[in-house]
Write a protein that holds these residues in place. Structure first.
Motif, short mmCIF file in Angstrom:
data_model
loop_
_atom_site.label_atom_id
_atom_site.label_comp_id
_atom_site.label_asym_id
_atom_site.label_seq_id
_atom_site.Cartn_x
_atom_site.Cartn_y
_atom_site.Cartn_z
N LEU A 142 -3.90 -2.10 8.60
CA LEU A 142 -3.75 -2.55 7.12
C LEU A 142 -5.18 -2.69 6.54
O LEU A 142 -5.54 -2.54 5.49
N HIS A 143 -5.86 -3.61 7.27
CA HIS A 143 -7.57 -3.89 6.74
C HIS A 143 -8.16 -2.47 6.76
O HIS A 143 -8.76 -2.46 5.70
N GLU A 144 -7.64 -1.65 7.54
CA GLU A 144 -8.61 -0.47 7.48
C GLU A 144 -8.17 0.41 6.28
O GLU A 144 -9.19 0.77 5.24
N ALA A 145 -7.17 0.35 6.07
CA ALA A 145 -6.66 1.01 4.92
C ALA A 145 -6.99 0.10 3.51
O ALA A 145 -7.37 0.86 2.49
N ASN A 146 -6.88 -0.99 3.64
CA ASN A 146 -7.41 -1.80 2.35
C ASN A 146 -8.66 -1.54 2.09
O ASN A 146 -9.23 -1.16 0.98
N LEU B 9 0.82 -1.15 -0.04
CA LEU B 9 0.11 0.04 0.00
C LEU B 9 0.82 1.31 0.02
O LEU B 9 0.42 2.12 -0.61
N TYR B 10 1.81 1.44 0.79
CA TYR B 10 2.89 2.39 0.86
C TYR B 10 3.35 2.85 -0.54
O TYR B 10 3.06 3.93 -1.13
N LEU C 189 -3.59 5.91 7.77
CA LEU C 189 -3.93 4.35 8.23
C LEU C 189 -2.49 3.72 7.69
O LEU C 189 -1.79 3.03 8.40
N VAL C 190 -1.90 3.82 6.55
CA VAL C 190 -0.70 3.33 6.15
C VAL C 190 0.47 3.62 6.95
O VAL C 190 1.12 2.70 7.19
#
Length: 511
Positions: free
Chosen positions: A463-467, A421-422, A446-447
């Motif tokens: 990670l789940h929230e950002a995803n 993600l980053y 979040l990331v």
């Protein structure tokens, strides 16, 4: 006279037996010498470059990982980091990493491998003027200190949870400072690995040879050739005739033919790679959430995956099942295939009045995606034309943001969600690995939180929230999560492709 003749015949018979024995011994020795010590790998694209600092693509990495080495490496079974050039490490506090290095190692040019070489390599990665495409791997490192010849200390601004995974990444490999300062390691790489660079004929082949002075047991292969074979069907024919002995990333249209070859072994396993349709969200109307939602509703990823003959998995989560941070709840938070909904949004916003261009690299998997998606978007009222481009030129064009829509993939070589993600979607990496040019402050936060803690449970939560946020904001439409493949001649032993799609030829032999 008769006795003399019999004695002569007996002597002749003994000579013949001895000669036969000598011949068999010689033949047996030659058999040992005739065991093939070379291997040719077929690639549909040429490498973009041969420096771990200056490249960031899987084709280049296939060569780089044979020549260079990293401080840590991922165990192919557990995907957990383990020491390689490093001997050990300790963390006296959550912002300090003290890494002890293996001693007595030299680069291929004779330069000593030591803490100074590590410091040099990492500082080059972080140097804004060098603009390393994967500088994000080391972004949290604030300073690099040489404690002694074989001890390097990494100081981070804040705790960095994926540190060991990042240091296992091919692009964090250690380069010879001498070679980098005095030459061009993107053309003539110099590492510590089991193979030494010999020659690169652009558009044709890269040749590596055995590192006779390798710090571990030297490889049994004497020579490796990375042969550019633009047509995969031609590569398969060459595998069948023995002109090449190894190929990977088998397109779904060709898997049945490869599996039918009598002299060929095939590996298939669930992988970490994700392939996706993306947009340049700095341009209109791609910066409009409704447009991206319309495309997400219009694309039937499941039908696409069903055409892959088992070489892909349907899951609309950006973080895939083999990557740290995956939560199966994420797969239900996207936009299910709904062409009527897509057509409704397109008509309401007048998107059908324009013509859009889909830039596509000339690789089989991306071309297949483009043709299918183009047809599906046409069905809901979008006019999309396809423009193809050679791999190296495509990477430069896409990184510069000179496109509207395209297809890309991420191997997830660290198998860590933060390092998916980053680099790909965080604002810091626009102009680098964030081809989408995505900018969302809530997502960024979040990331960042997933990276600045060593508490793995907290990391998974962030990670789940950002995803989920990214899935709903649609900077990407995930096409598939990959299945890694390899096909090789039956004479090849010891070859294994890990879930990231990477492979090393160090333990490979032929018989």
């Amino acid at each position: 006279m008769k006795k003399l003749w019999m004695a002569t015949a007996f002597l002749l018979l003994l000579c013949m037996i001895a000669a036969c024995g000598d011949s068999e011994s010689s033949s047996g020795g030659n058999d040992g010498e005739d065991v093939p010590k070379e291997l040719t790998y077929a690639s549909t694209s040429d490498a973009k470059g041969l420096s771990p600092i200056d490249t960031n693509d899987s084709v280049s990495s296939n060569v780089i990982v044979q020549v260079y080495e990293t401080l840590f490496t991922l165990d192919p079974e557990t995907m957990e980091p383990q020491p390689l050039l490093a001997e050990s490490y300790e963390t006296p506090d959550e912002n300090t990493w003290v890494i002890k290095l293996n001693e007595g190692i030299t680069f291929h040019d004779g330069t000593p491998f030591n803490a100074e070489a590590v410091k040099y390599s990492f500082e080059q990665m972080k140097d804004p003027e060098r603009a390393a495409p994967r500088a994000s791997l080391l972004e949290p490192i604030e300073s690099i200190e040489v404690e002694d010849e074989y001890t390097v200390v990494l100081n981070t601004k804040e705790p960095y949870g994926p540190m060991l995974a990042a240091l296992s990444h091919t692009n964090a490999a250690i380069v010879s400072p001498t070679a980098d300062q005095e030459g061009d390691i993107n053309r003539e790489p110099v590492g510590t690995g089991p193979f030494v660079f010999e020659d690169w004929e652009e558009g044709d082949q890269v040749v590596l040879t055995k590192n006779e002075d390798y710090w571990r047991e030297p490889t049994q292969l004497e020579k490796v050739v990375f042969k550019v074979v633009p047509e995969f069907s031609t590569a398969i024919s060459m595998l069948e005739t023995g002109d090449v002995q190894f190929l990977d990333a088998i397109p779904s249209d060709h898997i049945s033919r490869v599996e039918s070859l009598n002299n060929v072994e095939v590996q298939k396993k669930e992988g970490t790679r994700v392939s996706y349709l993306t947009f340049n969200v700095e341009k209109e109307p791609f910066n409009d959430l409704e447009f991206r939602q319309a495309v997400a509703y219009a694309v039937d990823q499941e039908s696409y995956v069903n055409q892959l003959n088992g070489l892909g998995e349907y899951n609309e989560s950006i973080i895939g099942p083999k990557v740290f941070g995956y939560n199966e709840d994420a797969q239900d938070t996207g936009y299910n295939y709904d062409p009527d909904k897509a057509a409704e949004i397109i008509e309401a916003n007048g998107y059908g009045d324009e013509t859009f261009t889909m830039l596509v690299a000339n690789r089989d998997n991306y071309m297949k995606m483009a043709e299918i998606v183009q047809a599906q978007l046409s069905d809901v009222g979008l006019n999309v034309q396809i423009e193809t481009m050679e791999w190296g030129a495509f990477l430069d064009t896409a990184r510069a943001g000179e496109y509207e829509m395209t297809f890309l993939g991420w191997a997830n070589s660290t198998a860590d969600g933060s390092e998916l993600l980053y680099p790909n979607l965080h604002t810091d990496n626009i102009g680098g690995s964030n081809y989408t040019r995505y900018n969302n402050e809530d997502f960024n936060k979040l990331v960042e939180e997933s990276r600045i803690t060593v508490d793995q449970d907290v990391r998974k939560e962030k990670l789940h929230e950002a995803n989920v946020l990214a899935i709903q904001d649609v900077p990407w439409v995930v096409m598939e999560h990959g299945v890694v493949t390899a096909a090789y001649d039956e004479s090849v032993n010891g070859l294994s492709v890990d879930p990231t799609g990477q492979w090393s030829l160090y333990n490979v032999t032929r018989e």
